[in-house]
Design an enzyme around this catalytic site. Structure first.
Site, PDB file in Angstrom:
ATOM      1  N   ASP A  66      -3.357   1.947  -4.760  1.00  0.00           N
ATOM      2  CA  ASP A  66      -2.231   2.860  -4.568  1.00  0.00           C
ATOM      3  C   ASP A  66      -1.981   3.769  -5.768  1.00  0.00           C
ATOM      4  O   ASP A  66      -2.556   3.564  -6.850  1.00  0.00           O
ATOM      5  CB  ASP A  66      -0.962   2.060  -4.222  1.00  0.00           C
ATOM      6  CG  ASP A  66      -0.824   0.768  -5.018  1.00  0.00           C
ATOM      7  OD1 ASP A  66      -1.430   0.670  -6.094  1.00  0.00           O
ATOM      8  OD2 ASP A  66      -0.123  -0.137  -4.554  1.00  0.00           O
ATOM      9  N   HIS A 137       5.433  -6.918  -0.195  1.00  0.00           N
ATOM     10  CA  HIS A 137       4.463  -5.823   0.002  1.00  0.00           C
ATOM     11  C   HIS A 137       3.131  -6.149  -0.654  1.00  0.00           C
ATOM     12  O   HIS A 137       3.070  -6.852  -1.666  1.00  0.00           O
ATOM     13  CB  HIS A 137       5.024  -4.465  -0.464  1.00  0.00           C
ATOM     14  CG  HIS A 137       5.134  -4.259  -1.943  1.00  0.00           C
ATOM     15  ND1 HIS A 137       6.170  -3.551  -2.522  1.00  0.00           N
ATOM     16  CD2 HIS A 137       4.343  -4.628  -2.992  1.00  0.00           C
ATOM     17  CE1 HIS A 137       5.990  -3.499  -3.825  1.00  0.00           C
ATOM     18  NE2 HIS A 137       4.902  -4.154  -4.138  1.00  0.00           N
TER      19      HIS A 137
HETATM   20  C1  F6R Z   1      -0.001  -2.317  -7.500  1.00  0.00           C
HETATM   21  C2  F6R Z   1       0.306  -2.867  -6.175  1.00  0.00           C
HETATM   22  C3  F6R Z   1       1.545  -3.659  -5.953  1.00  0.00           C
HETATM   23  C4  F6R Z   1       1.764  -4.735  -7.012  1.00  0.00           C
HETATM   24  C5  F6R Z   1       3.040  -5.503  -6.751  1.00  0.00           C
HETATM   25  C6  F6R Z   1       3.324  -6.519  -7.828  1.00  0.00           C
HETATM   26  O1  F6R Z   1      -1.203  -1.597  -7.480  1.00  0.00           O
HETATM   27  O2  F6R Z   1      -0.430  -2.657  -5.267  1.00  0.00           O
HETATM   28  O3  F6R Z   1       1.498  -4.256  -4.684  1.00  0.00           O
HETATM   29  O4  F6R Z   1       0.665  -5.616  -7.006  1.00  0.00           O
HETATM   30  O5  F6R Z   1       4.117  -4.601  -6.693  1.00  0.00           O
HETATM   31  O6  F6R Z   1       3.534  -5.872  -9.039  1.00  0.00           O
HETATM   32  P1  F6R Z   1       3.671  -6.688 -10.401  1.00  0.00           P
HETATM   33  O7  F6R Z   1       2.341  -7.280 -10.676  1.00  0.00           O
HETATM   34  O8  F6R Z   1       4.051  -5.639 -11.415  1.00  0.00           O
HETATM   35  O9  F6R Z   1       4.719  -7.706 -10.168  1.00  0.00           O
END
Ligand code: F6R
Length: 252
Positions: A66, A137
């Site tokens: 993303d 998500h």
């Molecule tokens: C990022 C992505 C998101 C993150 C998720 C968790 O490329 O696709 O789905 O993996 O928001 O983010 P963190 O690791 O910052 O808690």
């Protein structure tokens, strides 16, 4: 079953070895990559191990999940910038094989179609690495996203905007939209690995475990994937029953 490691460092260690082993077996591996806090120790350890083992990454192709709409590749909070800082500029990748959505593209719709198409053209993703948002998500596929979705533009949920505004000094700069690989693109990966670490992920992982496969909990779709691995540290697993947790002490 959830594979449980003591802490984020031991997960990083395990995943780095796993990816290196996969690249050594298949030098033209196609990797789907994620950003965010969860992946920082993973990429840091991977960089160390690749240097130590002199792994050739020149034929590896990567696709990121993303990118924020409106942020250029040079914006410090863009995912493009993140990837260059944490991984791409530190190792011998072929820069032509590294794909990320472009947040500043004029024709977002066309770009989305081409992104999913390009993944197919290279033969699909061998492994997709995923984090998970506090609302479940994966990528930026927010609750309610169709399981048949391809790469698309998404309006970020209030929950995600609050969670991710921690990265922005000026909270008003937090984008309202993103481009994300779709659920179907993710599910077509031959293998998916979801990682969650920290006590702040315990609740979403308990929700994931309890949830039926449904679009209101996007990550739940992984329960239908033939080769999905969910890796947690002890803090993220703290609300799960012991019988669904497999300790991975020996693998650190
Ligand atoms: C990022 C992505 C998101 C993150 C998720 C968790 O490329 O696709 O789905 O993996 O928001 O983010 P963190 O690791 O910052 O808690």
């Amino acid at each position: 079953m959830f594979l449980i490691f003591p802490d984020p460092q031991s997960i990083a260690n395990y995943l780095s070895s796993l990816f290196i082993e996969k690249i050594q077996k298949k030098p033209n591996l196609v990797l789907g990559l994620a950003t965010g806090s969860t992946m920082e120790p993973v990429y840091a350890r991977f960089v160390q191990k690749v240097h130590a083992c002199a792994v050739d990454l020149s034929k590896v192709t990567t696709f990121n999940l993303d990118e924020y709409v409106g942020l250029s590749a040079t914006h410090p909070q863009s995912y493009n910038y993140y990837m260059h800082q944490h991984l791409f500029d530190l190792l011998g990748f072929d820069q032509q094989r590294l794909f990320l959505p472009d947040g500043k593209c004029n024709d977002l719709q066309e770009q989305c179609e081409q992104y999913s198409q390009r993944i197919k053209e290279v033969g699909g993703l061998d492994v997709q690495l995923l984090g998970v948002g506090s609302n479940g998500h994966i990528g930026f596929n927010e609750p309610g996203t169709s399981f048949n979705s391809r790469t698309h533009v998404v309006g970020l949920s209030e929950r995600t905007r609050i969670d991710n505004s921690r990265f922005f000094d000026d909270k008003n700069e937090m984008p309202t939209q993103a481009i994300t690989m779709g659920i179907l693109d993710i599910m077509e990966a031959k293998e998916v690995i979801l990682v969650a670490t920290g006590a702040h992920k315990a609740e979403v992982m308990a929700n994931y475990w309890r949830s039926p496969v449904c679009e209101s909990m996007p990550a739940s779709v992984l329960k239908q994937h033939p080769k999905a691995l969910v890796i947690l540290d002890e803090a993220a697993a703290s609300l799960l029953p012991a019988e669904v947790c497999q300790p991975a002490m020996a693998m650190t």
